[in-house]
Design an enzyme around this catalytic site. Structure first.
Site, short mmCIF file in Angstrom:
data_model
loop_
_atom_site.label_atom_id
_atom_site.label_comp_id
_atom_site.label_asym_id
_atom_site.label_seq_id
_atom_site.Cartn_x
_atom_site.Cartn_y
_atom_site.Cartn_z
N CYS A 158 -7.84 -21.85 -44.72
CA CYS A 158 -8.15 -22.50 -46.05
C CYS A 158 -6.74 -23.31 -46.75
O CYS A 158 -6.76 -24.00 -47.18
CB CYS A 158 -8.72 -21.66 -46.95
SG CYS A 158 -10.45 -21.04 -46.47
N GLU B 214 -12.98 -22.14 -49.83
CA GLU B 214 -12.19 -23.32 -49.86
C GLU B 214 -12.99 -24.27 -49.13
O GLU B 214 -13.05 -25.60 -49.42
CB GLU B 214 -10.93 -22.94 -49.92
CG GLU B 214 -10.19 -21.96 -50.88
CD GLU B 214 -10.32 -20.51 -50.17
OE1 GLU B 214 -11.39 -20.35 -49.52
OE2 GLU B 214 -9.49 -19.70 -50.51
N SER C 83 -6.99 -15.19 -52.83
CA SER C 83 -5.64 -15.86 -52.09
C SER C 83 -6.31 -16.57 -50.83
O SER C 83 -6.87 -15.77 -50.16
CB SER C 83 -4.77 -14.82 -51.89
OG SER C 83 -3.59 -15.32 -51.17
N HIS D 222 -15.66 -20.71 -45.39
CA HIS D 222 -15.10 -20.01 -46.53
C HIS D 222 -15.31 -20.56 -47.66
O HIS D 222 -15.75 -21.66 -47.66
CB HIS D 222 -13.55 -19.60 -46.18
CG HIS D 222 -13.23 -18.70 -45.26
ND1 HIS D 222 -11.93 -18.28 -44.89
CD2 HIS D 222 -13.92 -18.02 -44.29
CE1 HIS D 222 -11.87 -17.30 -43.87
NE2 HIS D 222 -13.16 -17.11 -43.43
N CYS E 195 -6.87 -17.80 -47.05
CA CYS E 195 -6.45 -17.39 -45.90
C CYS E 195 -5.71 -18.43 -45.13
O CYS E 195 -5.65 -19.67 -45.75
CB CYS E 195 -7.66 -17.12 -45.02
SG CYS E 195 -8.54 -18.39 -44.46
#
Lengths: 142, 142
Positions: free
Chosen positions: A79, A49, A74, A47, A76
């Site tokens: 992350c 992050e 935001s 992802h 998940c």
């Protein structure tokens, strides 16, 4: 947030999920940056992050604990869990209208979570989800 | 658990963090397996479980939701978060004497967590931590 958004745009231009992140030291130095690689690397775990953490390389706890993680969306549960593992004290997110991650869990573990309600981040996600809803759903496990 | 332990042993033999995982379908078919790659790939995010998810590739939610994740050690917050993201309903872990991950968070989100108290998993971790305590501390963000 500008660096994280640049990463998100890069992801969009590559045909991927446009979520980007970067890791900043207290002094404001970018020590990691990355974007979601689901499409580009057929990756289930990179992802924005995690890609940023991965690109930052192996770092000692003493570095992480003074960093701020910037992410365009935001984070998940995966992350957020990565940020908790590394004891990141502060996360700045672009928006959470598109998706609300594990913000409450982060906060209940003492992480400062700041939402900057960035319209560019939101608009890019809107455009992506309209174009590729199936990729987005896959990315969030739906 | 045998497959997850084989992965852990592979990691140990490669000089890495000996934690392995595998993803099994309802029918008992292994559709993903992997081990921690901190040392081997200088990776901050490829733990046993994330490595397993990564090797399993891009999968639809319909597949994940019928899988069991086997892991040789109680999953950290990142790996627990990954399992939650993919809505894995059941996690079997080798042991949690070495490290207690986010088991409570998983359970509070409806995931069935089973600890099989496997001595082989524990002994391998003991040996590794004795030999390379600094790598282990880095892996769990200490």
């Amino acid at each position: 947030m500008q660096v994280a958004f640049e990463e998100a745009k890069k992801g969009f231009e590559e045909g991927g999920v446009p979520i980007g992140a970067c890791l900043l030291t207290e002094e404001g130095k970018v020590i990691g940056r990355g974007h979601n690689m689901r499409v580009q690397k057929s990756s289930a775990t990179l992802h924005g992050e995690t890609s940023c953490f991965e690109n930052a390389g192996r770092l000692p706890a003493s570095v992480y604990k003074k960093c701020t993680l910037y992410t365009t969306l935001s984070p998940c549960s995966m992350c957020s869990g990565a940020a908790l593992l590394f004891k990141i004290p502060r996360i700045v997110l672009g928006e959470n209208e598109t998706f609300v991650g594990a913000e409450k869990w982060l906060e209940s573990n003492g992480v400062e979570v700041v939402n900057v309600h960035n319209k560019e981040c939101k608009n890019l996600m809107d455009r992506f989800i309209k174009e590729k809803p199936e990729v987005w759903n896959e990315d969030i496990g739906e």
